[in-house]
Design an enzyme around this catalytic site. Structure first.
Site, PDB file in Angstrom:
ATOM      1  N   GLY A  29       0.814  -1.215   0.000  1.00  0.00           N
ATOM      2  CA  GLY A  29       0.000   0.000   0.000  1.00  0.00           C
ATOM      3  C   GLY A  29       0.837   1.249   0.000  1.00  0.00           C
ATOM      4  O   GLY A  29       2.042   1.225   0.275  1.00  0.00           O
ATOM      5  N   LYS A  30       0.187   2.368  -0.320  1.00  0.00           N
ATOM      6  CA  LYS A  30       0.868   3.655  -0.374  1.00  0.00           C
ATOM      7  C   LYS A  30      -0.048   4.722   0.185  1.00  0.00           C
ATOM      8  O   LYS A  30      -1.249   4.744  -0.104  1.00  0.00           O
ATOM      9  CB  LYS A  30       1.250   3.995  -1.816  1.00  0.00           C
ATOM     10  CG  LYS A  30       2.024   5.295  -1.963  1.00  0.00           C
ATOM     11  CD  LYS A  30       2.380   5.537  -3.423  1.00  0.00           C
ATOM     12  CE  LYS A  30       3.152   6.851  -3.584  1.00  0.00           C
ATOM     13  NZ  LYS A  30       3.499   7.119  -4.999  1.00  0.00           N
ATOM     14  N   GLY A  31       0.514   5.618   0.996  1.00  0.00           N
ATOM     15  CA  GLY A  31      -0.270   6.690   1.586  1.00  0.00           C
ATOM     16  C   GLY A  31       0.328   8.051   1.305  1.00  0.00           C
ATOM     17  O   GLY A  31       1.214   8.197   0.455  1.00  0.00           O
ATOM     18  N   PHE A  33       2.233  10.002   3.183  1.00  0.00           N
ATOM     19  CA  PHE A  33       3.605  10.262   3.626  1.00  0.00           C
ATOM     20  C   PHE A  33       4.507   9.037   3.539  1.00  0.00           C
ATOM     21  O   PHE A  33       5.695   9.136   3.807  1.00  0.00           O
ATOM     22  CB  PHE A  33       3.645  10.738   5.090  1.00  0.00           C
ATOM     23  CG  PHE A  33       2.525  11.636   5.491  1.00  0.00           C
ATOM     24  CD1 PHE A  33       2.283  12.812   4.809  1.00  0.00           C
ATOM     25  CD2 PHE A  33       1.705  11.309   6.544  1.00  0.00           C
ATOM     26  CE1 PHE A  33       1.249  13.641   5.188  1.00  0.00           C
ATOM     27  CE2 PHE A  33       0.658  12.132   6.925  1.00  0.00           C
ATOM     28  CZ  PHE A  33       0.435  13.304   6.232  1.00  0.00           C
ATOM     29  N   GLY A  34       3.986   7.888   3.236  1.00  0.00           N
ATOM     30  CA  GLY A  34       4.806   6.694   3.248  1.00  0.00           C
ATOM     31  C   GLY A  34       4.081   5.507   2.651  1.00  0.00           C
ATOM     32  O   GLY A  34       3.142   5.662   1.875  1.00  0.00           O
ATOM     33  N   LYS A  35       4.509   4.312   3.032  1.00  0.00           N
ATOM     34  CA  LYS A  35       3.968   3.098   2.448  1.00  0.00           C
ATOM     35  C   LYS A  35       3.608   2.090   3.534  1.00  0.00           C
ATOM     36  O   LYS A  35       3.874   2.282   4.708  1.00  0.00           O
ATOM     37  CB  LYS A  35       4.984   2.492   1.474  1.00  0.00           C
ATOM     38  CG  LYS A  35       5.290   3.388   0.275  1.00  0.00           C
ATOM     39  CD  LYS A  35       6.288   2.749  -0.669  1.00  0.00           C
ATOM     40  CE  LYS A  35       6.577   3.675  -1.846  1.00  0.00           C
ATOM     41  NZ  LYS A  35       7.579   3.089  -2.764  1.00  0.00           N
ATOM     42  N   LYS A  51       3.333   0.223   8.686  1.00  0.00           N
ATOM     43  CA  LYS A  51       3.051   1.524   8.064  1.00  0.00           C
ATOM     44  C   LYS A  51       4.160   2.472   8.455  1.00  0.00           C
ATOM     45  O   LYS A  51       4.415   2.673   9.642  1.00  0.00           O
ATOM     46  CB  LYS A  51       1.700   2.069   8.535  1.00  0.00           C
ATOM     47  CG  LYS A  51       1.344   3.413   7.881  1.00  0.00           C
ATOM     48  CD  LYS A  51      -0.085   3.827   8.189  1.00  0.00           C
ATOM     49  CE  LYS A  51      -0.211   4.587   9.465  1.00  0.00           C
ATOM     50  NZ  LYS A  51      -1.533   5.232   9.616  1.00  0.00           N
ATOM     51  N   ASP A 145     -13.581   9.134   9.835  1.00  0.00           N
ATOM     52  CA  ASP A 145     -13.226   8.889   8.431  1.00  0.00           C
ATOM     53  C   ASP A 145     -13.617   7.474   8.014  1.00  0.00           C
ATOM     54  O   ASP A 145     -12.852   6.772   7.344  1.00  0.00           O
ATOM     55  CB  ASP A 145     -11.728   9.119   8.210  1.00  0.00           C
ATOM     56  CG  ASP A 145     -11.401   9.405   6.738  1.00  0.00           C
ATOM     57  OD1 ASP A 145     -12.333   9.763   5.989  1.00  0.00           O
ATOM     58  OD2 ASP A 145     -10.235   9.267   6.349  1.00  0.00           O
ATOM     59  N   LYS A 147     -15.175   4.839   5.782  1.00  0.00           N
ATOM     60  CA  LYS A 147     -15.481   4.675   4.361  1.00  0.00           C
ATOM     61  C   LYS A 147     -14.959   3.314   3.927  1.00  0.00           C
ATOM     62  O   LYS A 147     -14.172   2.678   4.656  1.00  0.00           O
ATOM     63  CB  LYS A 147     -14.838   5.795   3.546  1.00  0.00           C
ATOM     64  CG  LYS A 147     -13.330   5.932   3.712  1.00  0.00           C
ATOM     65  CD  LYS A 147     -12.790   7.143   2.957  1.00  0.00           C
ATOM     66  CE  LYS A 147     -11.282   7.301   3.197  1.00  0.00           C
ATOM     67  NZ  LYS A 147     -10.740   8.477   2.479  1.00  0.00           N
ATOM     68  N   ASN A 150     -11.322   2.331   4.356  1.00  0.00           N
ATOM     69  CA  ASN A 150     -10.797   2.151   5.706  1.00  0.00           C
ATOM     70  C   ASN A 150     -11.404   0.955   6.428  1.00  0.00           C
ATOM     71  O   ASN A 150     -11.329   0.860   7.654  1.00  0.00           O
ATOM     72  CB  ASN A 150     -11.003   3.425   6.527  1.00  0.00           C
ATOM     73  CG  ASN A 150     -10.107   4.550   6.047  1.00  0.00           C
ATOM     74  OD1 ASN A 150      -9.071   4.311   5.430  1.00  0.00           O
ATOM     75  ND2 ASN A 150     -10.508   5.788   6.312  1.00  0.00           N
TER      76      ASN A 150
END
Length: 428
Positions: A29-31, A33-35, A51, A145, A147, A150
């Protein structure tokens, strides 16, 4: 001699947890600020999700307080249907969260692949997430949050709530006013700035359930203004073929969750009465809540373990495009020249080991120990120990502005929370 020289240093498992304790496996995964990648603890052989958040990017996006808040809040959370924190630590470049591993993918991934989900499957996920929400609200935490992105499935098909980046403690005596979260899932009382409390999470759960069953959201708009108007004013409508996809009891539950008046919304009665009302709704007549909450109810959908239940491009990007791949590094001895933000992370993003640490409450700004964690050596899972968060002073109100991408960014002048600017695809 050369072989002796190149022999890796032994890992000190009795000291503070660090990246040397883990074997780094694939990126999943990727977010912002990071992965996120799969890791294995070298001593226990347990698998987790790692994370990691780049500190420099975090400072640039003014999200330092947000990351620290998430780290502290996760230490208070322990529930079967939540992605729980197992370890936390940092090095010179990153802050690390080691979390329960969910190999079944998120519901956004499955929704995009299938178009919609069967009603009974959605009802099962809604019931499990509702159990997690009730636990959070009992401990005066609202998620803000919720959804499909998530909600993560484990390898058996159970649903878990994740991403506490903008979660916050609340007090029923003083409502929050900050516009925070993903706009399409925000309750009308957030967007109209009337003040809100935990009832917003139940609205978001209703939006998720509607979207999963019918393959589209109940309220839509081409612009932020159009979407705000739709959420605040438009009549709830169901698709023409709704009866083919959802029972009458199911549509009644969706209407009750998507009630604009918070006091009339399903599950929003004071104290534990709201969750009991939710459990007694006719839609959940087939649910044995005791079996469900013990995680003994068989999930209606089991993810295919032979397929990647996530975007495989993250792994390819890590292999081909990453100019600074993640690896364990010894920390620099000299930490005197840090910026104020870097110093804040250094001091406040403290190590956490669920097998060694006492759980603490940070509500709102204290550090009272509330329970002791014990662990199952065979699975790495927490033995049920649910901390009770003390109800003390009011949470400070927070203000925010809505970004064009449908997410909200905090105004840092009045809140310990900071920015969250992530697109629908950029989620942990």
């Amino acid at each position: 001699m050369g072989a002796v020289c190149c022999r890796p240093q032994p890992v000190d498992f009795d000291g503070d947890v660090n990246l040397f304790h883990f074997v780094l496996l694939r990126c999943v995964g990727k977010g912002a600020f990071g992965k996120v990648r799969v890791v294995q603890h070298k001593q226990t052989r347990d698998l987790y999700a790692l994370k990691y958040i780049n500190k420099v990017k975090c400072v640039k996006m003014k999200a330092v307080a947000n990351v620290i808040q998430e780290r502290r809040l996760l230490e208070e959370v322990d529930h079967p249907f939540i992605v729980n924190l197992r370890y936390a630590f940092q090095d010179d470049e990153n802050c690390f969260f080691v979390l329960d591993l969910m190999l079944g993918g998120d519901l956004r991934f499955h929704l995009e692949r299938l178009g919609s989900l069967p009603e009974d499957t959605v009802k099962f996920y809604v019931a499990e997430i509702a159990s997690g929400l009730a636990f959070l609200h009992q401990n005066r935490i609202m998620h803000r949050d919720l959804k499909p992105d998530n909600i993560l499935l484990d390898e058996r098909g159970h649903a878990h709530l994740t991403d506490f980046n903008i979660a916050v403690h609340f007090s029923e005596r003083r409502m929050l006013t900050g516009v925070a979260g993903s706009m399409a899932y925000m309750a009308p009382e957030i967007l109209t700035k009337r003040g809100y409390t935990y009832s917003i999470d139940w609205w978001s759960l209703g939006v998720c359930a509607y979207e999963l069953i019918f393959g589209r959201r109940p309220f839509r708009g081409k612009t932020n203004n159009d979407l705000t108007h739709s959420i605040a004013k438009d009549q709830l409508k169901f698709p023409e073929d709704c009866e083919k996809k959802c029972s009458r009891q199911g549509m009644m539950a969706l209407k009750a969750l998507l009630e604009r008046e918070p006091s009339k919304r399903l599950a929003c009665k004071p104290r534990s009465e709201g969750y009991e009302e939710f459990r007694q709704h006719p839609w959940f007549q087939s649910i044995d809540w005791e079996i469900l909450e013990s995680k003994e109810m068989k999930p209606p959908f089991v993810p295919d373990s032979k397929k990647a239940n996530f975007d495989a491009s993250h792994e390819l990007e890590e292999l081909l495009l990453e100019d600074n791949p993640l690896k364990a590094k010894q920390r620099r001895a000299n930490q005197d020249n840090l910026s104020a933000e870097m110093r804040q992370m250094e001091e406040q993003f403290t190590p956490y080991d669920f097998k060694k640490m006492h759980r603490r409450s940070y509500y709102p700004h204290n550090q009272h120990i509330v329970s002791t964690v014990t662990a199952s050596e065979s699975t790495g899972a927490l033995v049920a120990s649910r901390p009770a968060t003390p109800a003390t002073t009011d949470q400070r109100s927070d203000r925010a502005m809505v970004r064009q991408n449908g997410h909200a960014a905090f105004d840092p002048s009045d809140s310990p929370m900071r920015e969250k600017v992530m697109s629908e695809k950029e989620h942990f």
